[in-house]
Design a protein around this motif. Structure first.
Motif, short mmCIF file in Angstrom:
data_model
loop_
_atom_site.label_atom_id
_atom_site.label_comp_id
_atom_site.label_asym_id
_atom_site.label_seq_id
_atom_site.Cartn_x
_atom_site.Cartn_y
_atom_site.Cartn_z
N ALA A 151 -34.02 -37.87 89.59
CA ALA A 151 -33.24 -36.72 90.02
C ALA A 151 -32.82 -36.83 91.48
N ARG A 152 -33.68 -37.41 92.30
CA ARG A 152 -33.38 -37.56 93.72
C ARG A 152 -34.33 -38.59 94.32
N VAL A 153 -34.04 -39.03 95.54
CA VAL A 153 -34.93 -39.95 96.26
C VAL A 153 -35.44 -39.22 97.49
N PRO A 183 -46.06 -31.17 99.05
CA PRO A 183 -45.03 -30.24 99.52
C PRO A 183 -43.65 -30.88 99.71
N PHE A 184 -43.59 -32.22 99.66
CA PHE A 184 -42.35 -32.90 100.01
C PHE A 184 -41.69 -33.61 98.83
N VAL A 185 -42.29 -33.49 97.65
CA VAL A 185 -41.73 -34.15 96.47
C VAL A 185 -41.46 -33.11 95.39
N THR A 186 -40.58 -33.46 94.46
CA THR A 186 -40.25 -32.60 93.35
C THR A 186 -40.28 -33.40 92.05
N PRO A 187 -40.40 -32.73 90.89
CA PRO A 187 -40.38 -33.47 89.62
C PRO A 187 -39.12 -34.30 89.48
N ALA A 199 -48.46 -38.40 90.71
CA ALA A 199 -48.34 -38.29 89.25
C ALA A 199 -48.44 -36.83 88.82
N GLY A 200 -49.34 -36.09 89.47
CA GLY A 200 -49.47 -34.67 89.14
C GLY A 200 -48.25 -33.85 89.50
N SER A 201 -47.43 -34.34 90.40
CA SER A 201 -46.20 -33.64 90.80
C SER A 201 -45.03 -33.98 89.90
N GLY A 202 -45.21 -34.92 88.95
CA GLY A 202 -44.16 -35.26 88.00
C GLY A 202 -43.08 -36.15 88.53
#
Length: 492
Positions: free
Chosen positions: A29-31, A41-45, A70-73
Motif C-alpha cells: 500500500a505504501r513504503v 506508531p510509524f507503520v500501517t497495514p 508482523a503484528g502491525s500487518g
C-alpha cells in the motif's frame, strides 16, 4: 503493486533473503522508513518497511522488532546494509519465523529512491485507470446509443472484469444477471443494500453493492458485483451510472401509465380464465405522503408485474392482479418484508381478497379494504392480511359497499341525525361501549365521562334504534353498522 514488483525492478537491484511465492504476491500500500525501537506508531497495514537496522544492538532485538512489524500487518521488510555491511542472520531468521518477506537493499540505493519508485508506479497505475475508465465510459455510452439492452451491458462488463454481476430492485426482482441467485442470497444482498449506513458496501459474502439511482432506497436499483479474486476491486460506478438510464426510462414509462390511468379512470378489466386477487394498500407516512405513495406504488408493481392499480377517493392504492389470494399475499409478505428496514416513518397496511366468479369487483375490493383496515392495527412497518369470511365481519365484506352503507344508515340513521342536531356523541359512545365488551365502567374510563353518562346515552340509542343492547342479535346489528360507518369493512 506487489512485493514482487519491487524485487524485480532492475533499477533498485534488490536481493531476496526470505519469502516464498505467496509472500511476494502481497499488496504494497505504501513504503515507509523507520529505525525507531518501537516501529508501530510509524507503520500501517500493507506497508513495506525500510529499515537501516539502527535499532539492532543485540541479536535478540531482531525477534522483538520483527514481531512488532508482523503484528502491525506490514507487507514486508527492506533491510539496508550501510550500518553492518551485510544483513545479520538473526534478522533473516526472525523474518522467517514471523512470516515476513525480507529484501536486502544495496548500499548504493537509498530508501528515498525506493519511495520515489513506488510513487512513480502508483501515479502510472492511476493514469492507466483513468484512461481505462474513460475508454469503458465511451464503450458503455456507445452501446447504449446503439440500443444495447442492459443484459448485454452486464454480460460484457462481467467478461471484461472477470466478475459475476447482477442488477436487482429493492424487493428482489433480478432485472439482469450473469448467474442465478438463490432467495437467501437475495435476502442478504438487500439487507445490506437497504440498511448499510452508506453505499457502496460489501456483504458478508464479499459481494460489492452499489446504488443505482439517487434518492430513497426503496425505489432504487442495486448493482451487485462478485469479484473472481477476493483482492480484486472492480470498478462498477460507470456501469451503475449507465444502469440508471434504464431504471429511469422504465420509471418514466410507468409514471406515464399511472398518470393516464388516474386522470381517466376506467373499471378494472376482467381477465377470463384466470383467478384474480384484489389489493388495497393504505400508506401511512409522517411526511411526504404523495412521494411515499408513488414509491410504494412502484414497489407494488415490481412485486406483482401483472398488477393494475389506481388511487381511490381515500388516497389508497387499489389494484387487481392475476393470482390466488394466498399466493398474492405470500409474494407481498416476502417482497415487502425486504423493504421493511428502509420504511423509516412509513407504515403499510395491505389487504388481499380473491375474486369469486359470481362476485362483483366492488365486493372483492371491499373485502380487501376491510383486510387492510384490520392490518392497520398490527405492529410493525408492514402488515399484509387476507380477507377471510370466517366471522360476521368477514362475511359482511362480501356484501357490496353500497348495500353495507344502506344497512348501516338503516340501523343507525336516527342516531346519526340526533348527533347532528344535538352533538350528543351517541355514535362515539356506542363504539366505545361495544369496544369494551359492553362494560359501562371501562367505556366511561375510555371516554373520560361518568358511568351514568354512558348509561344515559346507551339508553337513548336503544330508544332511537329500537334495539336492545342486552340481546345478542341486536348488539351484533349495531356492531356491524358501527364497523361499516367507521370504514372497517368496505369503502362507503
Amino acid at each position: 503493486m506487489r512485493v514482487r514488483d519491487i524485487l524485480d525492478a532492475p533499477q533498485l537491484r534488490m536481493r531476496l533473503l526470505h519469502g516464498d511465492a505467496g509472500d511476494l504476491d502481497r499488496t504494497v500500500a505504501r513504503v515507509c522508513a523507520t529505525d525507531m525501537p518501537d516501529p508501530r506508531p510509524f507503520v500501517t497495514p500493507g506497508a513495506l518497511v525500510c529499515t537501516g537496522l539502527v535499532w539492532r544492538q543485540h541479536a535478540a532485538d531482531s525477534d522483538r522488532y520483527v514481531h512488532l512489524l508482523a503484528g502491525s500487518g506490514v507487507a514486508g521488510v527492506v533491510a539496508g546494509q550501510a550500518l553492518h555491511g551485510h544483513i545479520p542472520d538473526d534478522v533473516v531468521a526472525a523474518c522467517r519465523r514471523h512470516g515476513l518477506p525480507l529484501l536486502s537493499a544495496p548500499q548504493s540505493v537509498p530508501f528515498s529512491r525506493i519511495i520515489e519508485y513506488l510513487a512513480e508506479q502508483a501515479a502510472d497505475v492511476r493514469w492507466q485507470r483513468v484512461r481505462s475508465r474513460a475508454d469503458r465510459q465511451r464503450r458503455l455510452l456507445s452501446a447504449v446509443a446503439a440500443g444495447a439492452g442492459i443484459e448485454t451491458l452486464l454480460a460484457d462488463f462481467a467478461a471484461e472484469q472477470q466478475v459475476s454481476v447482477w442488477l436487482l430492485t429493492s424487493t428482489g426482482t433480478v432485472v439482469a444477471g450473469t448467474a442465478d441467485l438463490s432467495e437467501p442470497e437475495i435476502d442478504r444482498i438487500l439487507a445490506t443494500a437497504l440498511t448499510a449506513p452508506r453505499l457502496p458496501a460489501v456483504t458478508a459474502g464479499a459481494l460489492r453493492v452499489l446504488q443505482v439511482g439517487a434518492g430513497d432506497r426503496i425505489t432504487a436499483w442495486y448493482l451487485v458485483i462478485r469479484p473472481s479474486d477476493p483482492d480484486l476491486d472492480p470498478f462498477g460506478a460507470d456501469l451503475a451510472a449507465v444502469a440508471e438510464l434504464y431504471r429511469q426510462r422504465r420509471a418514466d414509462r410507468q409514471h406515464l401509465d399511472w398518470e393516464l390511468a388516474d386522470r381517466f379512470p376506467t373499471p378494472f378489466a376482467e381477465r377470463s380464465g384466470s383467478s384474480e386477487a384484489a389489493i388495497v394498500c393504505e400508506v401511512h407516512a409522517a411526511t411526504g405522503a404523495a412521494a411515499t405513495l408513488e414509491a410504494v406504488r412502484a414497489t407494488l408493481h415490481d412485486a406483482l408485474p401483472d398488477l393494475v392499480t389506481a388511487i381511490d377517493g381515500e388516497g389508497r392504492l387499489v389494484g387487481v392482479t392475476a393470482g390466488t389470494q394466498d399466493g398474492t399475499a405470500g409474494v407481498l409478505n416476502r417482497r415487502f418484508g425486504r423493504i421493511a428496514p428502509a420504511l423509516s416513518g412509513i407504515r403499510l397496511a395491505v389487504g388481499v381478497s380473491v375474486r369469486q366468479p359470481e362476485e362483483p369487483l366492488a365486493g372483492t375490493i371491499g373485502a380487501a379494504a376491510a383486510a387492510s383496515t384490520a392490518a392497520r392495527e398490527d405492529v410493525g412497518p408492514v402488515s399484509v392480511r387476507v380477507a377471510d369470511i370466517d366471522s360476521a365481519v368477514g362475511l359482511l365484506t362480501a356484501v357490496p359497499g353500497g348495500l353495507q352503507r344502506r344497512f348501516a344508515e338503516r340501523v343507525l340513521g336516527a342516531v346519526l341525525e340526533y348527533d347532528r342536531r344535538h352533538g350528543a356523541g351517541l355514535l362515539a359512545t356506542l363504539e366505545a361501549f361495544l369496544g369494551c365488551d359492553g362494560s359501562w365502567r371501562y367505556a366511561a374510563e375510555r371516554m373520560h365521562v361518568h358511568p351514568n353518562t354512558v348509561r344515559y346515552r346507551i339508553g337513548r340509542i336503544e330508544v332511537l334504534t329500537g334495539r336492545d343492547l342486552g340481546r345478542l342479535d341486536d348488539r351484533l346489528d349495531l356492531y356491524l353498522a358501527v364497523r361499516t360507518l367507521s370504514g372497517q369493512t368496505a369503502p362507503v
